[in-house]
Design a protein around this motif. Structure first.
Motif, PDB file in Angstrom:
ATOM      1  N   ALA A   1      47.032  44.424  34.041  1.00 41.17           N
ATOM      2  CA  ALA A   1      46.571  45.092  35.126  1.00 41.17           C
ATOM      3  C   ALA A   1      46.734  44.459  36.421  1.00 41.17           C
ATOM      4  CB  ALA A   1      45.401  45.951  34.963  1.00 41.17           C
ATOM      5  N   LEU A   2      46.456  43.160  36.519  1.00 38.48           N
ATOM      6  CA  LEU A   2      46.746  42.521  37.767  1.00 38.48           C
ATOM      7  C   LEU A   2      47.732  42.552  38.768  1.00 38.48           C
ATOM      8  CD1 LEU A   2      45.747  38.855  36.223  1.00 38.48           C
ATOM      9  CD2 LEU A   2      44.342  40.468  37.571  1.00 38.48           C
ATOM     10  N   PRO A   3      49.035  42.813  38.412  1.00 39.26           N
ATOM     11  CA  PRO A   3      49.917  43.216  39.577  1.00 39.26           C
ATOM     12  C   PRO A   3      49.506  44.504  40.223  1.00 39.26           C
ATOM     13  CG  PRO A   3      51.209  42.879  37.643  1.00 39.26           C
ATOM     14  CD  PRO A   3      49.786  42.835  37.097  1.00 39.26           C
ATOM     15  N   LEU A   4      48.760  45.523  39.730  1.00 39.31           N
ATOM     16  CA  LEU A   4      48.382  46.833  40.522  1.00 39.31           C
ATOM     17  C   LEU A   4      46.711  46.718  41.105  1.00 39.31           C
ATOM     18  CD1 LEU A   4      49.836  49.260  37.894  1.00 39.31           C
ATOM     19  CD2 LEU A   4      50.235  48.944  40.370  1.00 39.31           C
ATOM     20  N   GLU A   5      46.496  45.569  40.752  1.00 40.69           N
ATOM     21  CA  GLU A   5      44.783  45.217  41.167  1.00 40.69           C
ATOM     22  C   GLU A   5      44.282  45.903  42.434  1.00 40.69           C
ATOM     23  OE1 GLU A   5      43.960  41.192  42.228  1.00 40.69           O
ATOM     24  OE2 GLU A   5      41.858  41.467  41.640  1.00 40.69           O
ATOM     25  N   MET A   6      45.178  45.585  43.567  1.00 41.86           N
ATOM     26  CA  MET A   6      44.424  46.226  44.759  1.00 41.86           C
ATOM     27  C   MET A   6      45.042  47.700  44.951  1.00 41.86           C
ATOM     28  SD  MET A   6      43.388  43.848  46.513  1.00 41.86           S
ATOM     29  CE  MET A   6      43.112  42.534  46.694  1.00 41.86           C
TER      30      MET A   6
ATOM     31  N   ALA B   1      49.009  55.086  40.841  1.00 41.40           N
ATOM     32  CA  ALA B   1      48.927  53.728  40.031  1.00 41.40           C
ATOM     33  C   ALA B   1      48.466  53.612  38.697  1.00 41.40           C
ATOM     34  CB  ALA B   1      48.062  52.761  41.148  1.00 41.40           C
ATOM     35  N   PHE B   2      47.402  54.622  38.498  1.00 44.07           N
ATOM     36  CA  PHE B   2      46.834  54.899  37.427  1.00 44.07           C
ATOM     37  C   PHE B   2      47.669  55.249  36.387  1.00 44.07           C
ATOM     38  CE2 PHE B   2      42.049  55.546  38.125  1.00 44.07           C
ATOM     39  CZ  PHE B   2      41.777  54.640  39.053  1.00 44.07           C
TER      40      PHE B   2
ATOM     41  N   SER C   1      42.776  51.007  27.678  1.00 46.51           N
ATOM     42  CA  SER C   1      41.632  50.853  28.511  1.00 46.51           C
ATOM     43  C   SER C   1      41.815  49.541  29.343  1.00 46.51           C
ATOM     44  CB  SER C   1      40.584  50.418  27.352  1.00 46.51           C
ATOM     45  OG  SER C   1      39.489  49.733  27.829  1.00 46.51           O
ATOM     46  N   VAL C   2      41.397  49.591  30.407  1.00 47.68           N
ATOM     47  CA  VAL C   2      41.703  48.623  31.530  1.00 47.68           C
ATOM     48  C   VAL C   2      40.185  48.165  31.978  1.00 47.68           C
ATOM     49  CG1 VAL C   2      42.748  48.209  34.142  1.00 47.68           C
ATOM     50  CG2 VAL C   2      43.680  49.942  32.203  1.00 47.68           C
ATOM     51  N   SER C   3      40.178  46.699  31.837  1.00 40.12           N
ATOM     52  CA  SER C   3      38.902  46.121  32.406  1.00 40.12           C
ATOM     53  C   SER C   3      39.016  45.519  33.702  1.00 40.12           C
ATOM     54  CB  SER C   3      38.632  44.859  31.275  1.00 40.12           C
ATOM     55  OG  SER C   3      38.279  45.520  30.230  1.00 40.12           O
ATOM     56  N   LEU C   4      38.119  45.502  34.738  1.00 36.36           N
ATOM     57  CA  LEU C   4      38.145  44.988  36.122  1.00 36.36           C
ATOM     58  C   LEU C   4      36.553  44.454  36.288  1.00 36.36           C
ATOM     59  CD1 LEU C   4      39.934  48.037  37.790  1.00 36.36           C
ATOM     60  CD2 LEU C   4      40.671  45.930  37.308  1.00 36.36           C
ATOM     61  N   GLY C   5      36.631  43.397  37.012  1.00 35.91           N
ATOM     62  CA  GLY C   5      35.434  42.913  37.684  1.00 35.91           C
ATOM     63  C   GLY C   5      34.843  41.878  36.468  1.00 35.91           C
ATOM     64  N   LEU C   6      33.442  41.753  36.285  1.00 37.66           N
ATOM     65  CA  LEU C   6      32.988  40.750  35.261  1.00 37.66           C
ATOM     66  C   LEU C   6      33.438  40.925  33.924  1.00 37.66           C
ATOM     67  CD1 LEU C   6      29.270  41.188  36.307  1.00 37.66           C
ATOM     68  CD2 LEU C   6      30.685  39.371  36.892  1.00 37.66           C
TER      69      LEU C   6
ATOM     70  N   PRO D   1      36.478  38.852  23.892  1.00 39.58           N
ATOM     71  CA  PRO D   1      36.415  38.647  25.477  1.00 39.58           C
ATOM     72  C   PRO D   1      37.429  39.451  26.282  1.00 39.58           C
ATOM     73  CG  PRO D   1      37.165  36.747  24.662  1.00 39.58           C
ATOM     74  CD  PRO D   1      37.032  37.540  23.432  1.00 39.58           C
ATOM     75  N   LEU D   2      37.065  40.278  27.299  1.00 39.62           N
ATOM     76  CA  LEU D   2      37.913  41.056  28.093  1.00 39.62           C
ATOM     77  C   LEU D   2      37.599  40.617  29.536  1.00 39.62           C
ATOM     78  CD1 LEU D   2      38.048  44.693  26.705  1.00 39.62           C
ATOM     79  CD2 LEU D   2      39.605  42.828  26.102  1.00 39.62           C
ATOM     80  N   ARG D   3      38.734  40.493  30.182  1.00 33.64           N
ATOM     81  CA  ARG D   3      38.428  39.923  31.723  1.00 33.64           C
ATOM     82  C   ARG D   3      39.190  40.886  32.398  1.00 33.64           C
ATOM     83  NH1 ARG D   3      39.320  33.543  31.212  1.00 33.64           N
ATOM     84  NH2 ARG D   3      41.664  34.123  30.776  1.00 33.64           N
ATOM     85  N   HIS D   4      38.835  40.611  33.784  1.00 36.14           N
ATOM     86  CA  HIS D   4      39.576  41.187  35.107  1.00 36.14           C
ATOM     87  C   HIS D   4      41.150  41.556  34.693  1.00 36.14           C
ATOM     88  CE1 HIS D   4      39.857  42.679  39.157  1.00 36.14           C
ATOM     89  NE2 HIS D   4      40.993  41.801  39.384  1.00 36.14           N
ATOM     90  N   GLY D   5      41.648  42.460  34.645  1.00 32.88           N
ATOM     91  CA  GLY D   5      42.991  42.852  34.426  1.00 32.88           C
ATOM     92  C   GLY D   5      43.468  42.930  33.098  1.00 32.88           C
ATOM     93  N   ASP D   6      42.858  42.828  31.882  1.00 30.81           N
ATOM     94  CA  ASP D   6      42.907  42.901  30.623  1.00 30.81           C
ATOM     95  C   ASP D   6      43.131  44.414  30.286  1.00 30.81           C
ATOM     96  OD1 ASP D   6      43.035  40.136  30.354  1.00 30.81           O
ATOM     97  OD2 ASP D   6      41.224  39.992  29.159  1.00 30.81           O
ATOM     98  N   VAL D   7      43.894  44.758  29.566  1.00 26.20           N
ATOM     99  CA  VAL D   7      44.490  45.949  29.161  1.00 26.20           C
ATOM    100  C   VAL D   7      44.417  46.295  27.436  1.00 26.20           C
ATOM    101  CG1 VAL D   7      46.092  48.152  29.017  1.00 26.20           C
ATOM    102  CG2 VAL D   7      45.736  46.670  30.968  1.00 26.20           C
ATOM    103  N   VAL D   8      43.508  47.064  26.804  1.00 25.76           N
ATOM    104  CA  VAL D   8      43.606  47.199  25.407  1.00 25.76           C
ATOM    105  C   VAL D   8      44.091  48.648  25.151  1.00 25.76           C
ATOM    106  CG1 VAL D   8      42.068  47.033  23.284  1.00 25.76           C
ATOM    107  CG2 VAL D   8      41.381  45.797  25.435  1.00 25.76           C
TER     108      VAL D   8
END
Ligand code: SIN
Ligand code: FE2
Length: 216
Positions: free
Chosen positions: A29-34, A98-99, A148-153, A172-179
């Motif tokens: 998800a990082l390329p679409l973060e903003m 974007a979603f 499922s998209v994870s953002l933030g902490l 562990p899931l981090r900012h930008g990870d998608v499951v």
């Protein structure tokens, strides 16, 4: 070397199979973060986060809102999808482009071509908030995956099996990870234990999670 390849440096492969039909796409998800964060702001301005009540009468620690043709809600009457936001009496905000683009693209990358979600549940975790082990089974059919998209902490994602008592993997899931999970793992139990405190450079003391579903 700088942190451009942080995931690789941390030993996390770009794609990791969790179970049959279930895959983690690191940083997808990082390329679409903003675009995602701006879209969330727009949604929350119309349909603010709220802590819903379970059928058993407990207020959830995770705050939620939705966008799309249907939104997931819970109250004393049960869990269900509703076209209307019960707080405003109006339809949920529409699903941002974007979603939709991210959900369809990530599903396809995981082997689920043609996924077009009509519901997105947006979860907001503050430190201590948790989501106990559950199945996503309020959707009309289970032919479509969950994205499922994870953002933030960062958070720990628990992923079990078809039975509540099956062994649970902790990822562990981090900012930008998608499951993505579907097919044979579509109804696998999953959850998120209490969020650890931290300070995310973009989101502060918050984790946001988007789950895309074909609900109707
Ligand atoms: C959910 O199961 O709805 C959310 C999972 C997560 O927050 O990662
Ligand atoms: Fe879920």
């Amino acid at each position: 070397m700088d942190d451009l390849f942080g995931d690789m440096a941390a030993g996390m492969p770009e794609r990791e199979q969790l179970a049959e039909g279930a895959l983690i796409l690191r940083g997808r998800a990082l390329p679409l973060e903003m675009a995602l964060l701006a879209a969330i702001e727009g949604i929350v301005a119309v349909a603010p986060f709220r802590r819903m009540v379970t059928p058993g009468g407990f207020e959830m620690s995770v705050a939620m809102t939705n966008c799309g043709a249907a939104g997931w809600v819970t109250d004393r009457r049960g869990y269900r999808y509703d076209a209307m936001d019960p707080d405003s009496g109006k339809p949920w905000p529409p699903m941002p482009e974007a979603f939709l683009a991210l959900a369809t693209e990530a599903a396809a990358a995981a082997g689920y071509a043609g996924f077009v979600p009509d519901a997105c549940l947006i979860n907001r975790y503050e430190p201590g908030a948790r989501l106990s082990l559950h199945q996503d089974r309020n959707e009309r059919d289970f032919d479509n995956p969950i994205v499922s998209v994870s953002l933030g902490l960062p958070a720990t994602f628990q992923f079990g099996g078809l039975s509540r008592t099956d062994p649970v993997r902790k990822i562990p899931l981090r900012h930008g990870d998608v499951v993505v999970w579907g097919g044979p793992s579509r109804l696998f139990f999953h959850g998120v234990p209490a969020l650890k405190d931290g300070d995310h450079p973009r989101l502060g003391r918050v984790r946001l999670n988007l789950t895309f579903r074909k609900a109707l």
